[in-house]
Design a protein around this motif. Structure first.
Motif, PDB file in Angstrom:
ATOM      1  N   ASN A 167      -4.973   3.849   3.113  1.00 21.83           N
ATOM      2  CA  ASN A 167      -5.369   4.727   2.007  1.00 21.83           C
ATOM      3  C   ASN A 167      -4.474   5.960   1.888  1.00 21.83           C
ATOM      4  O   ASN A 167      -4.628   6.756   0.960  1.00 21.83           O
ATOM      5  N   GLN A 168      -3.521   6.117   2.818  1.00 21.07           N
ATOM      6  CA  GLN A 168      -2.585   7.236   2.725  1.00 21.07           C
ATOM      7  C   GLN A 168      -1.365   6.897   1.865  1.00 21.07           C
ATOM      8  O   GLN A 168      -0.640   7.783   1.435  1.00 21.07           O
ATOM      9  N   TYR A 169      -1.143   5.594   1.639  1.00 23.44           N
ATOM     10  CA  TYR A 169       0.016   5.184   0.847  1.00 23.44           C
ATOM     11  C   TYR A 169      -0.231   5.399  -0.643  1.00 23.44           C
ATOM     12  O   TYR A 169      -1.365   5.363  -1.117  1.00 23.44           O
ATOM     13  N   ASP A 170       0.871   5.588  -1.364  1.00 19.42           N
ATOM     14  CA  ASP A 170       0.817   5.642  -2.819  1.00 19.42           C
ATOM     15  C   ASP A 170       0.376   4.273  -3.351  1.00 19.42           C
ATOM     16  O   ASP A 170       0.800   3.233  -2.851  1.00 19.42           O
ATOM     17  N   LYS A 171      -0.486   4.263  -4.358  1.00 19.21           N
ATOM     18  CA  LYS A 171      -1.030   2.998  -4.870  1.00 19.21           C
ATOM     19  C   LYS A 171       0.062   2.079  -5.398  1.00 19.21           C
ATOM     20  O   LYS A 171       0.020   0.862  -5.201  1.00 19.21           O
ATOM     21  N   THR A 172       1.064   2.644  -6.070  1.00 20.39           N
ATOM     22  CA  THR A 172       2.162   1.822  -6.591  1.00 20.39           C
ATOM     23  C   THR A 172       2.897   1.129  -5.447  1.00 20.39           C
ATOM     24  O   THR A 172       3.223  -0.061  -5.525  1.00 20.39           O
ATOM     25  N   PHE A 173       3.169   1.879  -4.375  1.00 17.17           N
ATOM     26  CA  PHE A 173       3.826   1.296  -3.207  1.00 17.17           C
ATOM     27  C   PHE A 173       2.960   0.203  -2.605  1.00 17.17           C
ATOM     28  O   PHE A 173       3.448  -0.885  -2.266  1.00 17.17           O
ATOM     29  N   LEU A 174       1.670   0.461  -2.461  1.00 16.44           N
ATOM     30  CA  LEU A 174       0.764  -0.496  -1.835  1.00 16.44           C
ATOM     31  C   LEU A 174       0.688  -1.786  -2.633  1.00 16.44           C
ATOM     32  O   LEU A 174       0.732  -2.893  -2.068  1.00 16.44           O
ATOM     33  N   ASP A 175       0.610  -1.676  -3.959  1.00 14.58           N
ATOM     34  CA  ASP A 175       0.570  -2.865  -4.811  1.00 14.58           C
ATOM     35  C   ASP A 175       1.850  -3.685  -4.672  1.00 14.58           C
ATOM     36  O   ASP A 175       1.819  -4.918  -4.700  1.00 14.58           O
ATOM     37  N   LYS A 211       3.907  14.433   2.126  1.00 12.25           N
ATOM     38  CA  LYS A 211       5.239  14.735   1.601  1.00 12.25           C
ATOM     39  C   LYS A 211       6.346  14.305   2.555  1.00 12.25           C
ATOM     40  O   LYS A 211       7.336  13.695   2.126  1.00 12.25           O
ATOM     41  N   TYR A 212       6.196  14.621   3.822  1.00 11.15           N
ATOM     42  CA  TYR A 212       7.298  14.394   4.763  1.00 11.15           C
ATOM     43  C   TYR A 212       7.233  13.033   5.458  1.00 11.15           C
ATOM     44  O   TYR A 212       8.229  12.309   5.484  1.00 11.15           O
ATOM     45  N   GLU A 213       6.087  12.689   6.009  1.00  7.20           N
ATOM     46  CA  GLU A 213       6.056  11.469   6.822  1.00  7.20           C
ATOM     47  C   GLU A 213       5.720  10.221   6.021  1.00  7.20           C
ATOM     48  O   GLU A 213       6.413   9.208   6.144  1.00  7.20           O
ATOM     49  N   ILE A 214       4.681  10.271   5.200  1.00  7.72           N
ATOM     50  CA  ILE A 214       4.279   9.065   4.478  1.00  7.72           C
ATOM     51  C   ILE A 214       5.356   8.609   3.500  1.00  7.72           C
ATOM     52  O   ILE A 214       5.677   7.413   3.414  1.00  7.72           O
ATOM     53  N   LYS A 215       5.935   9.543   2.762  1.00  3.74           N
ATOM     54  CA  LYS A 215       6.965   9.160   1.793  1.00  3.74           C
ATOM     55  C   LYS A 215       8.179   8.534   2.465  1.00  3.74           C
ATOM     56  O   LYS A 215       8.746   7.558   1.981  1.00  3.74           O
ATOM     57  N   SER A 216       8.585   9.077   3.620  1.00  2.00           N
ATOM     58  CA  SER A 216       9.724   8.495   4.341  1.00  2.00           C
ATOM     59  C   SER A 216       9.347   7.145   4.942  1.00  2.00           C
ATOM     60  O   SER A 216      10.174   6.219   4.985  1.00  2.00           O
ATOM     61  N   ALA A 217       8.095   7.006   5.376  1.00  2.00           N
ATOM     62  CA  ALA A 217       7.642   5.725   5.929  1.00  2.00           C
ATOM     63  C   ALA A 217       7.634   4.652   4.847  1.00  2.00           C
ATOM     64  O   ALA A 217       8.028   3.494   5.096  1.00  2.00           O
ATOM     65  N   GLU A 218       7.183   4.992   3.646  1.00  2.00           N
ATOM     66  CA  GLU A 218       7.161   4.021   2.550  1.00  2.00           C
ATOM     67  C   GLU A 218       8.560   3.482   2.269  1.00  2.00           C
ATOM     68  O   GLU A 218       8.746   2.278   2.055  1.00  2.00           O
ATOM     69  N   LYS A 219       9.540   4.362   2.287  1.00  2.00           N
ATOM     70  CA  LYS A 219      10.928   3.949   2.034  1.00  2.00           C
ATOM     71  C   LYS A 219      11.416   2.989   3.118  1.00  2.00           C
ATOM     72  O   LYS A 219      12.008   1.944   2.822  1.00  2.00           O
ATOM     73  N   PHE A 220      11.146   3.323   4.380  1.00  2.00           N
ATOM     74  CA  PHE A 220      11.599   2.472   5.490  1.00  2.00           C
ATOM     75  C   PHE A 220      10.888   1.120   5.456  1.00  2.00           C
ATOM     76  O   PHE A 220      11.516   0.072   5.671  1.00  2.00           O
ATOM     77  N   ILE A 221       9.605   1.126   5.200  1.00  2.00           N
ATOM     78  CA  ILE A 221       8.830  -0.125   5.154  1.00  2.00           C
ATOM     79  C   ILE A 221       9.313  -1.009   4.024  1.00  2.00           C
ATOM     80  O   ILE A 221       9.460  -2.228   4.185  1.00  2.00           O
ATOM     81  N   GLU A 222       9.592  -0.407   2.866  1.00  2.00           N
ATOM     82  CA  GLU A 222      10.087  -1.179   1.722  1.00  2.00           C
ATOM     83  C   GLU A 222      11.415  -1.852   2.050  1.00  2.00           C
ATOM     84  O   GLU A 222      11.637  -3.011   1.696  1.00  2.00           O
ATOM     85  N   ILE A 279       4.008  -3.712  -2.004  1.00  2.00           N
ATOM     86  CA  ILE A 279       4.333  -4.180  -0.656  1.00  2.00           C
ATOM     87  C   ILE A 279       3.301  -5.153  -0.094  1.00  2.00           C
ATOM     88  O   ILE A 279       3.615  -5.961   0.796  1.00  2.00           O
ATOM     89  N   TYR A 280       2.078  -5.133  -0.608  1.00  2.00           N
ATOM     90  CA  TYR A 280       0.980  -5.890   0.005  1.00  2.00           C
ATOM     91  C   TYR A 280       1.289  -7.383   0.099  1.00  2.00           C
ATOM     92  O   TYR A 280       0.996  -8.029   1.107  1.00  2.00           O
ATOM     93  N   SER A 281       1.904  -7.941  -0.936  1.00  2.00           N
ATOM     94  CA  SER A 281       2.189  -9.386  -0.959  1.00  2.00           C
ATOM     95  C   SER A 281       3.291  -9.775   0.019  1.00  2.00           C
ATOM     96  O   SER A 281       3.478 -10.961   0.311  1.00  2.00           O
ATOM     97  N   LYS A 282       4.029  -8.780   0.536  1.00  2.00           N
ATOM     98  CA  LYS A 282       5.137  -9.078   1.442  1.00  2.00           C
ATOM     99  C   LYS A 282       4.748  -8.986   2.923  1.00  2.00           C
ATOM    100  O   LYS A 282       5.540  -9.325   3.794  1.00  2.00           O
ATOM    101  N   ILE A 283       3.539  -8.495   3.189  1.00  2.00           N
ATOM    102  CA  ILE A 283       3.076  -8.371   4.567  1.00  2.00           C
ATOM    103  C   ILE A 283       2.597  -9.726   5.073  1.00  2.00           C
ATOM    104  O   ILE A 283       2.031 -10.523   4.322  1.00  2.00           O
TER     105      ILE A 283
END
Length: 391
Positions: free
Chosen positions: A209-217, A180-191, A219-223
């Motif tokens: 495997n801690q990321y939300d699948k929608t986020f992972l799908d 709730k607190y760290e992963i969700k904020s990290a996803e926003k910053f990474i995006e 962001i993966y092509s941008k890494i």
């Protein structure tokens, strides 16, 4: 006149090139603020590295905390990057919230302020955004963790849950808070920083495997594809090692034949477990390390066991998982463990450790005269040995 014109043009090109190179380099100033109790602590700054790459960076600068402050300055290329600031001896000063912190190095004045919840980094646009998202998430997580710890103590006092139930409740509650607190904020910053060194670095700071699948799908092509290849190779090798360890655990369980161990004494003599099994009625193999406190605490009881049963056919083979020869040698000289002591200096990657499939030390395995494993890490080792020789 023609030569003069050529010289002027060349001079202009050199000046322009010099000016361009100057523009590419950007100056940063990093100031840290710590409690006065940290005076004297040494601080290092190093380029951040990806944990799955073999190359590890060395510090590019160091300093000493004075009046609760430290300071670094330098230049970077055009794009912001990530450095790691490491502060030694924080735990000794009563500040045990880790000692290494990522800092986004970009042009401008950057400030790191340490407190009981970690660090707050401000001063430049990316660092401000990092603090608004990941930094804030980490601090909220720490607050939540403290609440959970108090709740756990309260539940423990009431005795309404068993120890296993209590540990499960705490683990699941902390995991949910982390998401709730760290992963969700990290996803926003990474995006927001996708496609940059900064975005790539923080993407790999967390297990995928801690990321939300929608986020992972998304962001993966941008890494960076080269980083992804290295990461995937590391994960493949890790999976292969885990599979091998799992099979090794099964194949070296009680009742199965032993696996060969080939290692070396302090003076370089080769020792084979198979030769010891041939010569002795019972072989006790202890996997240990000079840094392992429980291993050291076990030495006196093993020496007593060896003294009691040596004449009846007991041999002890101490297999060290040390990497440093001098530390192993020093430990041997200080503690004088019983039996034959060997080490291949490969540490946790030792073939012996992998072939017996364990993940913690000390580990003790007993092998009878027929080469069969009769005991693994028994808490009643003395009784098992006594019963064996009574037969």
């Amino acid at each position: 006149m023609k030569l003069r014109n050529v010289l002027i043009i060349l001079l202009l090109v050199v000046v322009a090139g010099f000016a361009s190179s100057c523009r590419k380099k950007k100056i940063y100033l990093l100031t840290g603020k710590l409690p006065i109790s940290c005076d004297g602590c040494k601080v290092f700054i190093s380029p951040a590295t990806f944990y799955f790459l073999p190359e590890k960076s060395m510090p590019i600068d160091s300093t000493i905390v004075h009046d609760g402050k430290f300071r670094f300055t330098g230049t970077i290329d055009e794009n912001p990057t990530v450095f790691v600031v490491t502060i030694n001896d924080l735990e000794e000063r009563g500040l045990a919230r880790g000692n290494s912190y990522p800092v986004i190095v970009e042009e401008g004045d950057i400030t790191m302020v340490y407190d009981s919840l970690g660090v707050v980094i401000t001063g430049t646009s990316l660092n401000e955004r990092y603090s608004e998202l990941i930094g804030k998430g980490q601090r909220e997580l720490r607050h939540k963790q403290l609440q959970l710890l108090r709740q756990r103590d309260s539940l423990n006092a009431k005795k309404t849950l068993s120890p296993n139930e209590l540990n499960k409740w705490y683990s699941e509650s902390y995991r949910d808070a982390f998401q709730k607190y760290e992963i969700k904020s990290a996803e926003k910053f990474i995006e927001e920083n996708a496609g940059t060194i900064v975005g790539d670095y923080f993407f790999f700071q967390y297990a995928l495997n801690q990321y939300d699948k929608t986020f992972l799908d998304m962001i993966y092509s941008k890494i960076n594809p080269n980083l992804l290849k290295c990461y995937e190779l590391m994960m493949k090798e890790r999976k292969e090692k885990e599979d091998y360890l799992y099979s090794a655990q099964k194949e070296t369980s009680v009742g199965n034949p032993f696996r060969e161990i080939i290692s070396y004494t302090l003076d370089g003599k080769e020792v084979r477990l198979s030769e010891l099994v041939k010569k002795h009625k019972l072989v006790c193999v202890e996997f240990w390390g000079s840094w392992c406190v429980p291993c050291i605490q076990k030495i006196p009881s093993l020496k007593k066991l060896y003294k009691t049963y040596e004449q009846k056919g007991l041999e002890i083979l101490g297999v060290s998982l040390d990497c440093d020869r001098e530390k192993w040698k020093s430990s041997l000289e200080k503690h004088q463990p019983a039996g034959i002591q060997v080490c291949d200096f490969k540490g946790w990657d030792s073939p012996a450790r992998q072939d017996y499939g364990f993940s913690a030390i000390p580990r003790i395995v007993l092998i009878d005269s027929m080469g069969k494993i009769i005991s693994w890490n028994s808490h009643d080792l003395e009784k098992v040995v006594e019963k064996y020789f009574e037969k």
